[in-house]
Motif scaffolding. Structure first.
Motif, PDB file in Angstrom:
ATOM      1  N   ALA A   1      -5.400   4.812   8.292  1.00 13.03           N
ATOM      2  CA  ALA A   1      -5.154   5.089   9.710  1.00 13.03           C
ATOM      3  C   ALA A   1      -6.116   6.159  10.221  1.00 13.03           C
ATOM      4  CB  ALA A   1      -3.705   5.515   9.915  1.00 13.03           C
ATOM      5  N   ALA A   2      -6.354   7.205   9.439  1.00 15.23           N
ATOM      6  CA  ALA A   2      -7.277   8.274   9.837  1.00 15.23           C
ATOM      7  C   ALA A   2      -8.693   7.728   9.983  1.00 15.23           C
ATOM      8  CB  ALA A   2      -7.238   9.407   8.822  1.00 15.23           C
ATOM      9  N   GLN A   3      -9.111   6.861   9.049  1.00 17.82           N
ATOM     10  CA  GLN A   3     -10.442   6.258   9.134  1.00 17.82           C
ATOM     11  C   GLN A   3     -10.578   5.385  10.379  1.00 17.82           C
ATOM     12  OE1 GLN A   3     -10.913   4.086   5.510  1.00 17.82           O
ATOM     13  NE2 GLN A   3     -11.363   5.909   4.256  1.00 17.82           N
ATOM     14  N   LEU A   4      -9.536   4.613  10.639  1.00 13.80           N
ATOM     15  CA  LEU A   4      -9.578   3.738  11.816  1.00 13.80           C
ATOM     16  C   LEU A   4      -9.607   4.542  13.111  1.00 13.80           C
ATOM     17  CD1 LEU A   4      -7.125   0.904  10.706  1.00 13.80           C
ATOM     18  CD2 LEU A   4      -9.614   0.800  10.855  1.00 13.80           C
ATOM     19  N   ILE A   5      -8.836   5.606  13.161  1.00 11.66           N
ATOM     20  CA  ILE A   5      -8.838   6.470  14.354  1.00 11.66           C
ATOM     21  C   ILE A   5     -10.210   7.095  14.539  1.00 11.66           C
ATOM     22  CG2 ILE A   5      -7.932   8.635  15.304  1.00 11.66           C
ATOM     23  CD1 ILE A   5      -5.194   7.806  14.127  1.00 11.66           C
ATOM     24  N   SER A   6     -10.830   7.513  13.450  1.00 12.74           N
ATOM     25  CA  SER A   6     -12.171   8.092  13.518  1.00 12.74           C
ATOM     26  C   SER A   6     -13.176   7.065  14.047  1.00 12.74           C
ATOM     27  CB  SER A   6     -12.579   8.582  12.131  1.00 12.74           C
ATOM     28  OG  SER A   6     -13.895   9.053  12.162  1.00 12.74           O
ATOM     29  N   LYS A   7     -13.093   5.826  13.538  1.00 16.84           N
ATOM     30  CA  LYS A   7     -14.000   4.774  14.010  1.00 16.84           C
ATOM     31  C   LYS A   7     -13.782   4.482  15.488  1.00 16.84           C
ATOM     32  CE  LYS A   7     -14.883   2.242   9.751  1.00 16.84           C
ATOM     33  NZ  LYS A   7     -14.776   0.957   9.050  1.00 16.84           N
ATOM     34  N   VAL A   8     -12.526   4.444  15.908  1.00 17.91           N
ATOM     35  CA  VAL A   8     -12.224   4.179  17.325  1.00 17.91           C
ATOM     36  C   VAL A   8     -12.797   5.296  18.192  1.00 17.91           C
ATOM     37  CG1 VAL A   8     -10.358   4.070  19.014  1.00 17.91           C
ATOM     38  CG2 VAL A   8     -10.207   2.737  16.918  1.00 17.91           C
ATOM     39  N   ASN A   9     -12.650   6.544  17.770  1.00 19.17           N
ATOM     40  CA  ASN A   9     -13.194   7.672  18.545  1.00 19.17           C
ATOM     41  C   ASN A   9     -14.716   7.602  18.626  1.00 19.17           C
ATOM     42  OD1 ASN A   9     -10.679   8.746  19.094  1.00 19.17           O
ATOM     43  ND2 ASN A   9     -10.689  10.081  17.301  1.00 19.17           N
ATOM     44  N   THR A  10     -15.347   7.256  17.507  1.00 16.13           N
ATOM     45  CA  THR A  10     -16.809   7.124  17.495  1.00 16.13           C
ATOM     46  C   THR A  10     -17.253   6.003  18.427  1.00 16.13           C
ATOM     47  OG1 THR A  10     -16.886   7.901  15.205  1.00 16.13           O
ATOM     48  CG2 THR A  10     -18.809   6.703  16.011  1.00 16.13           C
ATOM     49  N   MET A  11     -16.593   4.878  18.368  1.00 19.63           N
ATOM     50  CA  MET A  11     -16.944   3.747  19.234  1.00 19.63           C
ATOM     51  C   MET A  11     -16.685   4.087  20.705  1.00 19.63           C
ATOM     52  SD  MET A  11     -15.540   0.659  16.856  1.00 19.63           S
ATOM     53  CE  MET A  11     -16.301  -0.721  17.671  1.00 19.63           C
ATOM     54  N   ASP A  12     -15.631   4.837  20.967  1.00 17.93           N
ATOM     55  CA  ASP A  12     -15.318   5.233  22.341  1.00 17.93           C
ATOM     56  C   ASP A  12     -16.426   6.121  22.907  1.00 17.93           C
ATOM     57  OD1 ASP A  12     -13.492   5.219  24.573  1.00 17.93           O
ATOM     58  OD2 ASP A  12     -13.033   7.319  24.074  1.00 17.93           O
ATOM     59  N   ARG A  13     -16.918   7.075  22.093  1.00 18.43           N
ATOM     60  CA  ARG A  13     -18.023   7.935  22.545  1.00 18.43           C
ATOM     61  C   ARG A  13     -19.276   7.108  22.808  1.00 18.43           C
ATOM     62  NH1 ARG A  13     -15.814  11.344  18.616  1.00 18.43           N
ATOM     63  NH2 ARG A  13     -17.376  10.708  17.080  1.00 18.43           N
ATOM     64  N   LYS A  14     -19.535   6.134  21.929  1.00 16.85           N
ATOM     65  CA  LYS A  14     -20.709   5.278  22.106  1.00 16.85           C
ATOM     66  C   LYS A  14     -20.582   4.453  23.384  1.00 16.85           C
ATOM     67  CE  LYS A  14     -23.503   1.727  19.799  1.00 16.85           C
ATOM     68  NZ  LYS A  14     -24.001   1.247  21.037  1.00 16.85           N
ATOM     69  N   ILE A  15     -19.415   3.938  23.652  1.00 20.52           N
ATOM     70  CA  ILE A  15     -19.186   3.153  24.870  1.00 20.52           C
ATOM     71  C   ILE A  15     -19.430   4.008  26.108  1.00 20.52           C
ATOM     72  CG2 ILE A  15     -17.394   2.042  26.273  1.00 20.52           C
ATOM     73  CD1 ILE A  15     -16.276   0.910  23.611  1.00 20.52           C
ATOM     74  N   HIS A  16     -18.912   5.237  26.102  1.00 19.77           N
ATOM     75  CA  HIS A  16     -19.116   6.121  27.255  1.00 19.77           C
ATOM     76  C   HIS A  16     -20.596   6.455  27.433  1.00 19.77           C
ATOM     77  CE1 HIS A  16     -15.009   6.667  28.451  1.00 19.77           C
ATOM     78  NE2 HIS A  16     -14.651   6.979  27.215  1.00 19.77           N
ATOM     79  N   ARG A  17     -21.297   6.683  26.317  1.00 19.82           N
ATOM     80  CA  ARG A  17     -22.731   6.980  26.393  1.00 19.82           C
ATOM     81  C   ARG A  17     -23.488   5.770  26.936  1.00 19.82           C
ATOM     82  NH1 ARG A  17     -23.282   8.694  21.467  1.00 19.82           N
ATOM     83  NH2 ARG A  17     -23.876   6.671  20.608  1.00 19.82           N
ATOM     84  N   ASP A  18     -23.155   4.576  26.445  1.00 18.21           N
ATOM     85  CA  ASP A  18     -23.808   3.356  26.920  1.00 18.21           C
ATOM     86  C   ASP A  18     -23.526   3.110  28.400  1.00 18.21           C
ATOM     87  OD1 ASP A  18     -24.771   3.002  24.369  1.00 18.21           O
ATOM     88  OD2 ASP A  18     -23.405   1.354  23.853  1.00 18.21           O
TER      89      ASP A  18
ATOM     90  N   MET B   1       0.844  -1.182   0.000  1.00 12.02           N
ATOM     91  CA  MET B   1       0.000   0.000   0.000  1.00 12.02           C
ATOM     92  C   MET B   1       0.889   1.246   0.000  1.00 12.02           C
ATOM     93  SD  MET B   1      -3.148  -0.284   2.636  1.00 12.02           S
ATOM     94  CE  MET B   1      -4.735  -0.444   1.980  1.00 12.02           C
ATOM     95  N   PRO B   2       0.521   2.202  -0.786  1.00 16.48           N
ATOM     96  CA  PRO B   2       1.281   3.460  -0.780  1.00 16.48           C
ATOM     97  C   PRO B   2       1.069   4.206   0.548  1.00 16.48           C
ATOM     98  CG  PRO B   2      -0.155   3.297  -2.714  1.00 16.48           C
ATOM     99  CD  PRO B   2      -0.455   2.141  -1.832  1.00 16.48           C
ATOM    100  N   PRO B   3       2.000   5.046   0.929  1.00 20.93           N
ATOM    101  CA  PRO B   3       1.908   5.781   2.200  1.00 20.93           C
ATOM    102  C   PRO B   3       0.618   6.599   2.341  1.00 20.93           C
ATOM    103  CG  PRO B   3       4.083   6.050   1.247  1.00 20.93           C
ATOM    104  CD  PRO B   3       3.258   5.301   0.246  1.00 20.93           C
ATOM    105  N   GLU B   4       0.145   7.202   1.259  1.00 21.03           N
ATOM    106  CA  GLU B   4      -1.081   8.011   1.340  1.00 21.03           C
ATOM    107  C   GLU B   4      -2.287   7.149   1.703  1.00 21.03           C
ATOM    108  OE1 GLU B   4      -2.128  11.208   1.344  1.00 21.03           O
ATOM    109  OE2 GLU B   4       0.026  11.519   1.566  1.00 21.03           O
ATOM    110  N   GLN B   5      -2.376   5.966   1.129  1.00 22.12           N
ATOM    111  CA  GLN B   5      -3.483   5.064   1.452  1.00 22.12           C
ATOM    112  C   GLN B   5      -3.398   4.595   2.905  1.00 22.12           C
ATOM    113  OE1 GLN B   5      -3.203   1.981  -1.536  1.00 22.12           O
ATOM    114  NE2 GLN B   5      -4.966   2.825  -2.680  1.00 22.12           N
ATOM    115  N   LEU B   6      -2.160   4.337   3.359  1.00 29.80           N
ATOM    116  CA  LEU B   6      -1.985   3.934   4.758  1.00 29.80           C
ATOM    117  C   LEU B   6      -2.408   5.054   5.705  1.00 29.80           C
ATOM    118  CD1 LEU B   6       1.412   1.993   4.582  1.00 29.80           C
ATOM    119  CD2 LEU B   6      -0.870   1.045   4.962  1.00 29.80           C
ATOM    120  N   ARG B   7      -2.042   6.288   5.365  1.00 32.26           N
ATOM    121  CA  ARG B   7      -2.439   7.442   6.202  1.00 32.26           C
ATOM    122  C   ARG B   7      -3.959   7.587   6.210  1.00 32.26           C
ATOM    123  NH1 ARG B   7       2.001   9.942   3.459  1.00 32.26           N
ATOM    124  NH2 ARG B   7       3.789   9.953   4.849  1.00 32.26           N
ATOM    125  N   SER B   8      -4.569   7.428   5.046  1.00 34.67           N
ATOM    126  CA  SER B   8      -6.022   7.542   4.947  1.00 34.67           C
ATOM    127  C   SER B   8      -6.703   6.432   5.754  1.00 34.67           C
ATOM    128  CB  SER B   8      -6.437   7.449   3.479  1.00 34.67           C
ATOM    129  OG  SER B   8      -7.835   7.452   3.368  1.00 34.67           O
TER     130      SER B   8
END
Length: 72
Positions: A10-27, A1-8
């Motif tokens: 990684a950013a998507q995964l970080i976003s998903k983790v943050n969203t799931m973390d907020r959901k966990i705290h709300r639950d 994978m090219p570096p740009e795709q890896l960065r993209s």
């Protein structure tokens, strides 16, 4: 994978983790609220049951009241 795709990715995964973390705290907050409400309702139910007067106790109370009223 090219570096740009890896960065993209990684950013998507970080976003998903943050969203799931907020959901966990709300639950967790909802679970804590419901646990508290259940405890209050159990106390309320137990208090009602423990404060009931049996028919025999009611008759004794009536007899005491009748005796007090006759003396006055």
């Amino acid at each position: 994978m090219p570096p740009e795709q890896l960065r993209s990715l990684a950013a998507q995964l970080i976003s998903k983790v943050n969203t799931m973390d907020r959901k966990i705290h709300r639950d967790e907050a909802i679970i804590e609220q419901l646990t508290h409400e259940i405890a209050i309702l159990k106390r309320h139910k137990f208090a009602k049951r423990s404060e009931r007067i049996s028919p025999a106790q009611g008759r004794l109370l009536d007899d005491l009241l009748d005796t007090d009223l006759e003396l006055n």
